[in-house]
Write an enzyme that holds these catalytic residues in place. Structure first.
Site, PDB file in Angstrom:
ATOM      1  N   VAL A   1       0.833  -1.206   0.000  1.00 27.33           N
ATOM      2  CA  VAL A   1       0.000   0.000   0.000  1.00 27.33           C
ATOM      3  C   VAL A   1       0.873   1.264   0.000  1.00 27.33           C
ATOM      4  O   VAL A   1       0.360   2.372   0.009  1.00 27.33           O
ATOM      5  CB  VAL A   1      -0.987   0.005   1.193  1.00 27.33           C
ATOM      6  CG1 VAL A   1      -1.988  -1.142   1.054  1.00 27.33           C
ATOM      7  CG2 VAL A   1      -0.263  -0.103   2.537  1.00 27.33           C
TER       8      VAL A   1
ATOM      9  N   HIS B   1      -4.117  -4.449  -3.070  1.00 23.78           N
ATOM     10  CA  HIS B   1      -4.571  -4.251  -1.683  1.00 23.78           C
ATOM     11  C   HIS B   1      -4.772  -2.775  -1.351  1.00 23.78           C
ATOM     12  O   HIS B   1      -4.803  -2.408  -0.170  1.00 23.78           O
ATOM     13  CB  HIS B   1      -3.596  -4.912  -0.700  1.00 23.78           C
ATOM     14  CG  HIS B   1      -3.610  -6.420  -0.780  1.00 23.78           C
ATOM     15  ND1 HIS B   1      -2.644  -7.217  -0.200  1.00 23.78           N
ATOM     16  CD2 HIS B   1      -4.491  -7.267  -1.367  1.00 23.78           C
ATOM     17  CE1 HIS B   1      -2.925  -8.502  -0.430  1.00 23.78           C
ATOM     18  NE2 HIS B   1      -4.044  -8.554  -1.146  1.00 23.78           N
TER      19      HIS B   1
ATOM     20  N   THR C   1       7.438 -11.614  -1.078  1.00 23.59           N
ATOM     21  CA  THR C   1       6.147 -11.900  -0.433  1.00 23.59           C
ATOM     22  C   THR C   1       6.164 -13.298   0.177  1.00 23.59           C
ATOM     23  O   THR C   1       6.733 -14.222  -0.398  1.00 23.59           O
ATOM     24  CB  THR C   1       4.955 -11.713  -1.402  1.00 23.59           C
ATOM     25  OG1 THR C   1       3.750 -12.123  -0.755  1.00 23.59           O
ATOM     26  CG2 THR C   1       5.126 -12.485  -2.686  1.00 23.59           C
TER      27      THR C   1
HETATM   28  C1  BJW Z   1      12.487  -9.882   1.738  1.00 24.52           C
HETATM   29  C2  BJW Z   1      13.219  -8.940   2.360  1.00 24.52           C
HETATM   30  C3  BJW Z   1      14.205  -8.365   1.506  1.00 24.52           C
HETATM   31  C4  BJW Z   1      11.880  -9.574   3.894  1.00 24.52           C
HETATM   32  N1  BJW Z   1      14.310  -8.802   0.228  1.00 24.52           N
HETATM   33  N2  BJW Z   1      12.534 -10.367   0.561  1.00 24.52           N
HETATM   34  C5  BJW Z   1      -7.603 -19.361   0.288  1.00 24.52           C
HETATM   35  C6  BJW Z   1      -7.050 -20.142   1.259  1.00 24.52           C
HETATM   36  C7  BJW Z   1      -6.986 -19.689   2.566  1.00 24.52           C
HETATM   37  C8  BJW Z   1      -7.489 -18.438   2.933  1.00 24.52           C
HETATM   38  C9  BJW Z   1      -8.047 -17.664   1.952  1.00 24.52           C
HETATM   39  C10 BJW Z   1      -8.103 -18.121   0.664  1.00 24.52           C
HETATM   40  N3  BJW Z   1      -8.683 -17.157  -0.072  1.00 24.52           N
HETATM   41  C11 BJW Z   1      -8.973 -16.113   0.714  1.00 24.52           C
HETATM   42  C12 BJW Z   1      -8.623 -16.373   1.969  1.00 24.52           C
HETATM   43  C13 BJW Z   1      -8.800 -15.455   3.125  1.00 24.52           C
HETATM   44  C14 BJW Z   1      -7.761 -14.354   3.219  1.00 24.52           C
HETATM   45  C15 BJW Z   1      -6.406 -15.003   3.426  1.00 24.52           C
HETATM   46  O1  BJW Z   1      -5.588 -15.132   2.539  1.00 24.52           O
HETATM   47  N4  BJW Z   1      -6.117 -15.382   4.654  1.00 24.52           N
HETATM   48  C16 BJW Z   1      -4.809 -15.959   4.974  1.00 24.52           C
HETATM   49  C17 BJW Z   1      -4.358 -15.411   6.312  1.00 24.52           C
HETATM   50  C18 BJW Z   1      -4.876 -17.467   4.895  1.00 24.52           C
HETATM   51  N5  BJW Z   1      -7.757 -13.467   2.073  1.00 24.52           N
HETATM   52  C19 BJW Z   1      -8.600 -12.429   1.985  1.00 24.52           C
HETATM   53  O2  BJW Z   1      -9.445 -12.218   2.831  1.00 24.52           O
HETATM   54  C20 BJW Z   1      -8.484 -11.567   0.745  1.00 24.52           C
HETATM   55  N6  BJW Z   1      -9.763 -11.437   0.117  1.00 24.52           N
HETATM   56  C21 BJW Z   1     -10.349 -12.450  -0.522  1.00 24.52           C
HETATM   57  O3  BJW Z   1      -9.820 -13.540  -0.627  1.00 24.52           O
HETATM   58  O4  BJW Z   1     -11.563 -12.124  -1.078  1.00 24.52           O
HETATM   59  C22 BJW Z   1     -12.272 -13.175  -1.757  1.00 24.52           C
HETATM   60  C23 BJW Z   1     -12.111 -13.072  -3.247  1.00 24.52           C
HETATM   61  C24 BJW Z   1     -10.875 -12.992  -3.833  1.00 24.52           C
HETATM   62  C25 BJW Z   1     -10.745 -12.926  -5.227  1.00 24.52           C
HETATM   63  C26 BJW Z   1     -11.845 -12.915  -6.017  1.00 24.52           C
HETATM   64  C27 BJW Z   1     -13.106 -12.982  -5.431  1.00 24.52           C
HETATM   65  C28 BJW Z   1     -13.223 -13.063  -4.040  1.00 24.52           C
HETATM   66  C29 BJW Z   1      -8.043 -10.151   1.121  1.00 24.52           C
HETATM   67  C30 BJW Z   1      -6.641 -10.122   1.626  1.00 24.52           C
HETATM   68  C31 BJW Z   1      -6.285  -8.700   2.078  1.00 24.52           C
HETATM   69  C32 BJW Z   1      -4.908  -8.627   2.711  1.00 24.52           C
HETATM   70  N7  BJW Z   1      -4.726  -7.355   3.307  1.00 24.52           N
HETATM   71  C33 BJW Z   1      -3.432  -7.027   3.913  1.00 24.52           C
HETATM   72  C34 BJW Z   1      -3.567  -5.650   4.609  1.00 24.52           C
HETATM   73  C35 BJW Z   1      -3.595  -4.537   3.548  1.00 24.52           C
HETATM   74  C36 BJW Z   1      -3.596  -3.160   4.163  1.00 24.52           C
HETATM   75  C37 BJW Z   1      -2.343  -2.918   4.978  1.00 24.52           C
HETATM   76  O5  BJW Z   1      -1.230  -2.856   4.460  1.00 24.52           O
HETATM   77  O6  BJW Z   1      -2.497  -2.743   6.196  1.00 24.52           O
HETATM   78  O7  BJW Z   1      -2.405  -6.997   2.902  1.00 24.52           O
HETATM   79  S1  BJW Z   1      -2.826  -8.247   5.056  1.00 24.52           S
HETATM   80  C38 BJW Z   1      -1.129  -8.074   4.637  1.00 24.52           C
HETATM   81  O8  BJW Z   1      -0.623  -9.299   4.046  1.00 24.52           O
HETATM   82  C39 BJW Z   1      -1.103  -7.022   3.500  1.00 24.52           C
HETATM   83  C40 BJW Z   1      -0.080  -7.611   2.555  1.00 24.52           C
HETATM   84  O9  BJW Z   1      -0.241  -7.047   1.263  1.00 24.52           O
HETATM   85  C41 BJW Z   1      -0.354  -9.083   2.650  1.00 24.52           C
HETATM   86  C42 BJW Z   1       0.769  -9.953   2.178  1.00 24.52           C
HETATM   87  O10 BJW Z   1       1.914  -9.777   2.961  1.00 24.52           O
HETATM   88  P1  BJW Z   1       3.355  -9.850   2.286  1.00 24.52           P
HETATM   89  O11 BJW Z   1       3.541  -8.730   1.359  1.00 24.52           O
HETATM   90  O12 BJW Z   1       3.569 -11.206   1.730  1.00 24.52           O
HETATM   91  O13 BJW Z   1       4.316  -9.572   3.554  1.00 24.52           O
HETATM   92  P2  BJW Z   1       4.913 -10.613   4.602  1.00 24.52           P
HETATM   93  O14 BJW Z   1       5.404  -9.829   5.747  1.00 24.52           O
HETATM   94  O15 BJW Z   1       3.972 -11.712   4.886  1.00 24.52           O
HETATM   95  O16 BJW Z   1       6.161 -11.270   3.834  1.00 24.52           O
HETATM   96  C43 BJW Z   1       7.321 -10.534   3.484  1.00 24.52           C
HETATM   97  C44 BJW Z   1       8.272 -11.450   2.751  1.00 24.52           C
HETATM   98  O17 BJW Z   1       9.372 -10.666   2.314  1.00 24.52           O
HETATM   99  C45 BJW Z   1       8.836 -12.588   3.630  1.00 24.52           C
HETATM  100  O18 BJW Z   1       8.768 -13.811   2.911  1.00 24.52           O
HETATM  101  C46 BJW Z   1      10.288 -12.176   3.851  1.00 24.52           C
HETATM  102  O19 BJW Z   1      11.184 -13.279   3.897  1.00 24.52           O
HETATM  103  C47 BJW Z   1      10.574 -11.346   2.614  1.00 24.52           C
HETATM  104  N8  BJW Z   1      11.584 -10.321   2.800  1.00 24.52           N
HETATM  105  N9  BJW Z   1      12.860  -8.713   3.643  1.00 24.52           N
HETATM  106  C48 BJW Z   1      13.475  -9.787  -0.206  1.00 24.52           C
HETATM  107  N10 BJW Z   1      15.019  -7.391   1.928  1.00 24.52           N
END
Ligand code: BJW
Length: 230
Positions: free
Chosen positions: A89, A105, A172
């Site tokens: 974001v 997101h 990610t």
């Molecule tokens: C480095 C590094 C360096 C560190 N160099 N690397 C299927 C199965 C199970 C559950 C679900 C499913 N489908 C849906 C769900 C439910 C849910 C979900 O996924 N839950 C899980 C917890 C299981 N999903 C939802 O609810 C989503 N909506 C949805 O599915 O609607 C239905 C639908 C979809 C499509 C069509 C029709 C209907 C919505 C998800 C919204 C996520 N929102 C957030 C908050 C956003 C606002 C904010 O910023 O506050 O988004 S949560 C948070 O996680 C944020 C991020 O974008 C997101 C992902 O995180 P990210 O970017 O991966 O960060 P990290 O910290 O997890 O990882 C960082 C990585 O970087 C690590 O691996 C490090 O090693 C690495 N790293 N330094 C390179 N220097």
């Protein structure tokens, strides 16, 4: 060659933007459910607004890094053949010069009115409940996608994945869907898949190739490979 790049918090980590799930990540002291669901916002709007106001303000103190800049260089070279889909974001892709960016997101520097539905750029705090410039209601929320909400631009993303020759996931954890499902979708459509991450992600084994290291090293090196041709 058509390329879709998916970025996550790891690409901005070296700019000083905390990730979500690493040690010292964004959620320390905050349960994710406390701040990133519509239910939490309804129950404790002030807590949620304060959390996002602080992160929006913190964007003023960070700058794009070499990984963001490398993707902007790639876009300058290949134009429409690259689409960056970011879960982030922050606005660091745009500030490094990328223009073809989809914020699935949402964006910290935007607000959405719950009364009239209008989405608009927003740089100021929201916790004092300012009126919507369009309709006057005190009903603005951060224009970000919380758990249980449908991410933005899913049709455009799926179309791009369907046309991609190469899918690259950068920084990610693969913990959040539907973003985490992109690798399977891209592969099913016939794309080669590559992961660039500090460590193997949850879905690392789904990629054709996975490289480990910091984004500021891996991304410029990969972009140089692409630009030097086969
Ligand atoms: C480095 C590094 C360096 C560190 N160099 N690397 C299927 C199965 C199970 C559950 C679900 C499913 N489908 C849906 C769900 C439910 C849910 C979900 O996924 N839950 C899980 C917890 C299981 N999903 C939802 O609810 C989503 N909506 C949805 O599915 O609607 C239905 C639908 C979809 C499509 C069509 C029709 C209907 C919505 C998800 C919204 C996520 N929102 C957030 C908050 C956003 C606002 C904010 O910023 O506050 O988004 S949560 C948070 O996680 C944020 C991020 O974008 C997101 C992902 O995180 P990210 O970017 O991966 O960060 P990290 O910290 O997890 O990882 C960082 C990585 O970087 C690590 O691996 C490090 O090693 C690495 N790293 N330094 C390179 N220097």
């Amino acid at each position: 060659m058509r390329i879709v790049v998916l970025t996550g918090a790891g690409i901005s980590a070296e700019s000083g933007v905390p990730t979500f799930r690493d040690a010292g990540g964004l959620w320390e002291g905050h349960q994710v459910e406390d701040v990133a669901t519509p239910e939490a916002f309804a129950a404790q709007p002030h807590v949620v607004h304060s959390f996002y106001d602080a992160r929006r303000a913190a964007l003023r103190d960070v700058a794009p890094n070499d990984a963001h800049r490398a993707l902007a260089r790639l876009e300058a070279a290949v134009g429409d053949d690259l689409l960056v889909v970011t879960q982030n974001v922050d606005d660091l892709h745009e500030r490094s010069g990328s223009r073809r960016v989809v914020h699935m997101h949402g964006e910290l520097r935007a607000a959405r009115c719950l009364a009239c539905g209008v989405r608009q750029p927003w740089l100021d705090p929201l916790s004092h409940l300012p009126p919507c410039p369009r309709c006057g209601a005190a009903a603005l929320r951060p224009d970000v996608v919380w758990f249980g909400e449908v991410p933005y631009d899913m049709d455009r993303i799926e179309e791009a994945l369907g046309e991609a020759d190469l899918f690259v996931s950068i920084g990610t954890s693969g913990a959040v869907y539907p973003a985490a499902g992109s690798v399977r979708l891209a592969a099913a459509y016939g794309a080669r898949t590559l992961e660039l991450n500090l460590e193997p992600s949850v879905g690392s084994s789904m990629f054709d190739e996975a490289r480990q290291g910091p984004a500021t090293r891996l991304v410029p090196a990969w972009v140089a490979e692409v630009l030097s041709g086969p």
